[in-house]
Every structure is written in C-alpha cells, then in structure tokens.
Design a protein around this motif. Structure first.
Motif, PDB file in Angstrom:
ATOM      1  N   LYS A  54      -8.184   3.732   1.271  1.00 39.29           N
ATOM      2  CA  LYS A  54      -8.819   2.643   2.040  1.00 39.29           C
ATOM      3  C   LYS A  54      -9.814   1.885   1.149  1.00 39.29           C
ATOM      4  N   GLN A 102      -7.883  -0.080  -1.453  1.00 38.74           N
ATOM      5  CA  GLN A 102      -7.189  -1.243  -0.855  1.00 38.74           C
ATOM      6  C   GLN A 102      -8.183  -2.345  -0.497  1.00 38.74           C
ATOM      7  N   ARG A 103      -9.377  -1.951  -0.077  1.00 44.25           N
ATOM      8  CA  ARG A 103     -10.396  -2.963   0.235  1.00 44.25           C
ATOM      9  C   ARG A 103     -10.867  -3.674  -1.039  1.00 44.25           C
ATOM     10  N   ASN A 158      -7.118   0.075  10.359  1.00 43.61           N
ATOM     11  CA  ASN A 158      -8.082   0.914   9.655  1.00 43.61           C
ATOM     12  C   ASN A 158      -8.658   0.295   8.389  1.00 43.61           C
ATOM     13  N   VAL A 159      -7.831  -0.378   7.602  1.00 41.29           N
ATOM     14  CA  VAL A 159      -8.309  -0.874   6.301  1.00 41.29           C
ATOM     15  C   VAL A 159      -9.056  -2.205   6.476  1.00 41.29           C
ATOM     16  N   ARG A 163      -6.594   9.378   2.298  1.00 38.88           N
ATOM     17  CA  ARG A 163      -6.633   8.112   3.059  1.00 38.88           C
ATOM     18  C   ARG A 163      -7.970   7.403   2.851  1.00 38.88           C
ATOM     19  N   LYS A 164      -9.035   8.177   2.728  1.00 43.63           N
ATOM     20  CA  LYS A 164     -10.354   7.569   2.506  1.00 43.63           C
ATOM     21  C   LYS A 164     -10.377   6.865   1.137  1.00 43.63           C
ATOM     22  N   THR A 205       0.829  -1.220   0.000  1.00 42.96           N
ATOM     23  CA  THR A 205       0.000   0.000   0.000  1.00 42.96           C
ATOM     24  C   THR A 205       0.860   1.264   0.000  1.00 42.96           C
TER      25      THR A 205
END
Ligand code: DC
Length: 215
Positions: A113, A116-117, A135-136, A109-110, A35
């Motif tokens: 995330k 990455q999900r 967080n993720v 970051r949002k 990431t």
C-alpha cells in the motif's frame, strides 16, 4: 498543479482490468500501474530465495529486506528488484499459484500500500488491482470495478493461453481477512461480459472526462 488524479480499477481475475487500464492510461496520458505485478514479484522473489510459502513470518521478512525501486518506463510504472524487472518470471503458473498466499500476508499488504501510494510522485495514474479503490486510494473520485461472467472470463484466459482455476482464485482474493476484493464505496461497476475492450475503456474515459468537466 493540483493533486494527481488516480483512476482506480479493481475487479475479478480476467475481468479486463489490465487491457482497459492500459487503454485508459494511454488515452488520457496517465501512467499505468499493475499492482498485481508487484505481488507477483514478491512471490517470485520468495520462490527464488526458497522461502517456505506457508511461513508468513518468512515472507514478511523478505518483503522488509528486498531492495526495490519504482521506475516509470514509457508510462508503465514498474517495481524493480535488485535492478531487475522479472516480466516473464512473474507470469509463470508456479508464481501465479503462490501469489495469492503472499498477497494475504497483512504486513505485505501494508508495504505494498505504501509503495503503491508512492507512485503518485509520477503524476496522474491509472492503477489496477483488487483493493485500490477500497484501501490504497479510498478517497479517489474516479473508482471503477470490472466484472464479467465466470464463463466469459474463463474464455478470455484460454484465449490468452492460460489455464487457471479462476473461481478458486476469486475465492482466495475475496475471502482473505486483510483488504479482500470488494466493490469499493462509490465505484462505478461495469459488467463487461458482452462488451469489447474498446467499449469498456470508452465508457471509463467518458465517465472520467465528464467528472473532470471535459466532456
Ligand atoms: O491481477 P493479477 O492476476 O496479476 O494478481 C495476482 C494476485 O495478486 C491475485 O491473486 C490477486 C492479488 N492482488 C491483490 O491481492 N491485490 C492487488 N492490489 C493486486 C493483486
């Protein structure tokens, strides 16, 4: 088929996350996600577009508008930008220096995330970063946090031919207000100052196999 398994690997800079994440992914046949490379890519993209790196709104706007696609290449999931993966460009000193600034922008970051999900569409994963277990994928049952002494981490960077102010970078990553570097709840902490990569990855693989009832 059940839900894909995500092994999260967080930790300080030069704690061996990439080396071990790749080894674990290969041993288990999972896909590997770096990431940090995604944040580095946005930093590179902003530099290319001559965005003022202190202008959070301009960075957020770049992140909203860049054209990206996730691709799985031989077990490495990469974020392509306009059909290109900037493998060399994201490792330059200049890109490295501005990446923590880009990574501190909340809307970035949002976006990251969510992206990455999305990677679970490729199946089981080993994902390395700073906020993956916290967080993720906070619900993962397979969380690891790597660390090593500052001396040892500096030695590793020098061996890689990289001269970097690790203490400053750790501080930037740990003190930002959005998704800072923390030990995720439930993570197994491995201080590998005196361990080889073989030993560290073997320990992670053993823990995962035990949890999966395969040991
Ligand atoms: O792991 P790396 O050195 O490639 O990370 C580059 C930068 O991106 C570093 O400052 C930490 C940041 N980063 C982050 O904030 N969150 C992540 N999940 C991964 C990296």
């Amino acid at each position: 088929m059940g839900k894909p398994i995500v092994i999260t690997l967080d930790g300080t800079s030069a704690s061996g996350k990439s080396t071990n994440a790749k080894r674990v992914a290969k041993a288990l046949g999972y896909s590997y996600v770096d990431t940090g490379a995604m944040y580095r890519s946005l930093a590179w993209y902003c530099l290319n577009k001559e965005v003022d790196i202190d202008d959070e709104k301009a960075i957020a706007s770049m992140c909203r508008s860049w054209k990206t696609e996730l691709k799985n290449e031989e077990g490495h999931i990469r974020l392509y930008i306009d059909g290109y993966f900037p493998s060399k460009e994201i490792r330059t000193a200049k890109t490295s220096a501005v990446t923590p600034l880009v990574a501190a922008v909340p809307s970035v970051r949002k976006w990251m995330k969510a992206k990455q999900r999305e990677c679970i569409e490729f199946g089981n994963l080993v994902m390395e970063g700073r906020d993956i277990g916290s967080n993720v994928f906070p619900d993962s049952d397979f969380k690891f946090y790597l660390d090593a002494s500052l001396d040892e981490r500096l030695k590793r960077r020098v061996a890689d031919g990289v001269n970097e102010n690790l203490a400053a970078r750790d501080k930037q990553d740990s003190q930002r207000s959005t998704a800072p570097l923390v030990i995720p709840l439930g993570a197994i902490v491995i201080n590998n100052s005196d361990m080889t990569a073989e030993e560290t990855s073997a320990l992670i693989i053993k823990e995962v196999r035990t949890k999966l009832g395969e040991a």
